[in-house]
Design a protein around this motif. Structure first.
Motif, PDB file in Angstrom:
ATOM      1  N   VAL A 139      56.711  86.240 106.184  1.00 18.99           N
ATOM      2  CA  VAL A 139      55.907  85.379 107.049  1.00 18.99           C
ATOM      3  C   VAL A 139      54.435  85.767 106.975  1.00 18.99           C
ATOM      4  CG1 VAL A 139      55.502  84.656 109.438  1.00 18.99           C
ATOM      5  CG2 VAL A 139      57.843  84.892 108.584  1.00 18.99           C
ATOM      6  N   ARG A 140      54.155  87.071 106.959  1.00 21.43           N
ATOM      7  CA  ARG A 140      52.749  87.516 106.881  1.00 21.43           C
ATOM      8  C   ARG A 140      52.074  87.024 105.602  1.00 21.43           C
ATOM      9  NH1 ARG A 140      54.743  92.381 109.293  1.00 21.43           N
ATOM     10  NH2 ARG A 140      54.997  93.348 107.246  1.00 21.43           N
ATOM     11  N   ARG A 141      52.837  86.929 104.531  1.00 21.39           N
ATOM     12  CA  ARG A 141      52.246  86.458 103.266  1.00 21.39           C
ATOM     13  C   ARG A 141      51.816  85.004 103.337  1.00 21.39           C
ATOM     14  NH1 ARG A 141      56.211  89.976 100.976  1.00 21.39           N
ATOM     15  NH2 ARG A 141      57.753  88.291 100.778  1.00 21.39           N
ATOM     16  N   LEU A 142      52.315  84.280 104.307  1.00 19.08           N
ATOM     17  CA  LEU A 142      51.959  82.865 104.459  1.00 19.08           C
ATOM     18  C   LEU A 142      50.662  82.667 105.233  1.00 19.08           C
ATOM     19  CD1 LEU A 142      55.482  81.512 105.498  1.00 19.08           C
ATOM     20  CD2 LEU A 142      54.431  81.334 103.233  1.00 19.08           C
ATOM     21  N   LYS A 143      50.171  83.714 105.885  1.00 14.53           N
ATOM     22  CA  LYS A 143      49.098  83.526 106.858  1.00 14.53           C
ATOM     23  C   LYS A 143      47.833  82.939 106.243  1.00 14.53           C
ATOM     24  CE  LYS A 143      46.584  85.644 110.651  1.00 14.53           C
ATOM     25  NZ  LYS A 143      46.393  86.817 111.526  1.00 14.53           N
ATOM     26  N   ASP A 144      47.390  83.456 105.118  1.00 10.91           N
ATOM     27  CA  ASP A 144      46.136  82.961 104.535  1.00 10.91           C
ATOM     28  C   ASP A 144      46.235  81.483 104.182  1.00 10.91           C
ATOM     29  OD1 ASP A 144      45.010  85.444 104.815  1.00 10.91           O
ATOM     30  OD2 ASP A 144      45.253  86.028 102.713  1.00 10.91           O
ATOM     31  N   ASP A 145      47.359  81.085 103.584  1.00 12.61           N
ATOM     32  CA  ASP A 145      47.530  79.678 103.220  1.00 12.61           C
ATOM     33  C   ASP A 145      47.619  78.811 104.470  1.00 12.61           C
ATOM     34  OD1 ASP A 145      48.166  77.428 101.384  1.00 12.61           O
ATOM     35  OD2 ASP A 145      50.106  77.508 102.405  1.00 12.61           O
ATOM     36  N   PHE A 146      48.349  79.257 105.483  1.00 10.42           N
ATOM     37  CA  PHE A 146      48.461  78.485 106.715  1.00 10.42           C
ATOM     38  C   PHE A 146      47.114  78.372 107.420  1.00 10.42           C
ATOM     39  CE2 PHE A 146      53.120  78.248 108.240  1.00 10.42           C
ATOM     40  CZ  PHE A 146      53.534  77.915 106.969  1.00 10.42           C
TER      41      PHE A 146
END
Length: 411
Positions: free
Chosen positions: A118-125
């Motif tokens: 989930v943390r890896r999604l943060k920049d894209d989100f």
């Protein structure tokens, strides 16, 4: 409130009774006065209209959610009792299951939806949220439900799962079906079920492995399920539960968040002054204006509930309606519970449930809430209502159908 001996008879202590209808339009529109009435009546209340028990205080609701051996989910987490009537769709392997089946299914999803993933999604989100908010702010005003709260989750979340792009308009109607089905077969249920066949057909087809992007979480969930001995169809049911948990609650949560901030300009000013408070602000929204208001459990044995007057015995096999939204405003648990305060430490709220059945998609929902509120805090100087909000009535969820807001761009 009236007094009743409930279904057991004279052998038990009389429990407070109420003729409140928690699925009426009046209750669903503004549940908070009734929540106060239920909490003050006692730790357990007998709802005469549906002949079910209710708990609205934080301590009792929290205890029930964390005791699945006593308060089970396999009989259904809605008013319908799966032991006595056929569910409207195959039961969820996550939401409507007990240990050990639930434990096994939860492990499959947890191996895929990990905190690092989930943390890896943060920049894209965050990039997606910034772009969406920028486009809305440039117009000076927008509907925070149809143009923000519904748009962001229905784009970001299905992309991560790897769902087909065509047909995603079915996600919100499916969520309305699922959450309305937890209540009685009333007008809201029947309206949600209109045109159900194409919606269910798309959901079923889109959860099959051949329909999914091989790089998405959906394909990884299928692989994880295979490794645990699940069939393809069982894995599809797991993914279906993931979709139910990951869209509607976030849509309602985002809409409620914008409403709270627009109605409390001092709190929006505090968020603007420190956008790093976005996660805490979203947690306070989940407490103060809980998207998920209720869930049912079914007792597996006779349960003793202590009250100031004595002990109330709930028979085994009875439905218990847990008021999560009422528990989140319980003055026994929270100071100033009727105040929206983003500096509050809202840890312990039950907005996503608690215990082994806590919402499986809550990490994703929290991330989406955080990035959207961060984008608003950084790009908006003023956020105010631009007209009356319109509620979206649902047997389980509490939120808005329309929320016009006026914005002034930050310098």
């Amino acid at each position: 409130m009236t007094s009743t001996t409930g279904p057991v008879g004279a052998a038990q202590l009389s429990a407070p009774g109420s003729d409140l209808d928690p699925f009426s339009d009046e209750f669903l529109t503004d549940p908070y006065p009734a929540h106060t009435e239920l909490r003050e009546a006692g730790p357990v209340v007998w709802l005469t209209r549906y002949r079910i028990w209710a708990m609205a205080r934080h301590a009792e609701v929290d205890r029930a959610l964390k005791d699945p051996e006593t308060y089970c989910s396999s009989a259904g987490v809605g008013l319908s009792d799966f032991r006595k009537e056929k569910p409207w769709r195959p039961p969820s392997l996550l939401l409507e299951a007990d240990a050990p089946e639930h434990t096994r299914a939860r492990a499959v999803v947890s191996r895929v939806l990990t905190p690092p993933a989930v943390r890896r999604l943060k920049d894209d989100f965050q990039r997606r949220a910034d772009e969406l908010v920028a486009s809305l702010v440039a117009r000076g005003g927008f509907d925070a439900v149809s143009e923000l709260a519904e748009v962001f989750p229905v784009a970001a979340f299905p992309d991560v799962v790897g769902l087909p792009e065509q047909g995603r308009e079915h996600l919100l109607p499916y969520g309305a079906m699922a959450f309305n089905a937890f209540g009685p077969r009333n007008e809201h249920f029947h309206r949600a079920m209109e045109g159900a066949e194409p919606v269910q057909r798309w959901i079923t087809a889109s959860c099959q492995p051949e329909a999914l992007d091989p790089a998405g979480l959906g394909a990884k969930l299928h692989q994880s399920a295979r490794e645990s001995g699940y069939t393809v169809e069982e894995a599809a049911l797991l993914l279906r539960s993931f979709l139910t948990a990951g869209v509607d609650t976030t849509v309602y949560g985002l809409g409620n968040a914008v409403a709270c901030l627009a109605e409390h300009p001092d709190q929006f000013a505090a968020l603007r002054a420190d956008p790093s408070m976005a996660r805490a602000a979203f947690e306070e929204v989940l407490r103060f204006s809980s998207p998920v208001q209720t869930f049912f459990r079914t007792t597996t044995r006779q349960v003793s509930v202590d009250t100031p007057e004595g002990t109330v015995e709930i028979p085994g096999g009875d439905k218990v309606l847990l008021f999560l939204g009422a528990a989140n405003r319980d003055p026994r648990r929270w100071d100033r519970p009727e105040e929206f305060d983003i500096s509050r430490r809202a840890v312990g709220h039950l907005g996503y449930g608690a215990g082994p059945h806590a919402c499986v998609g809550q990490m994703m929902a929290r991330l989406e809430g955080e990035v959207v509120l961060t984008a608003l805090a950084q790009q908006v100087a003023e956020l105010t209502p631009a007209g009356p909000a319109r509620p979206r009535l649902n047997n389980t969820l509490h939120g808005l159908d329309r929320l016009p807001v006026r914005v002034v761009a930050a310098d």
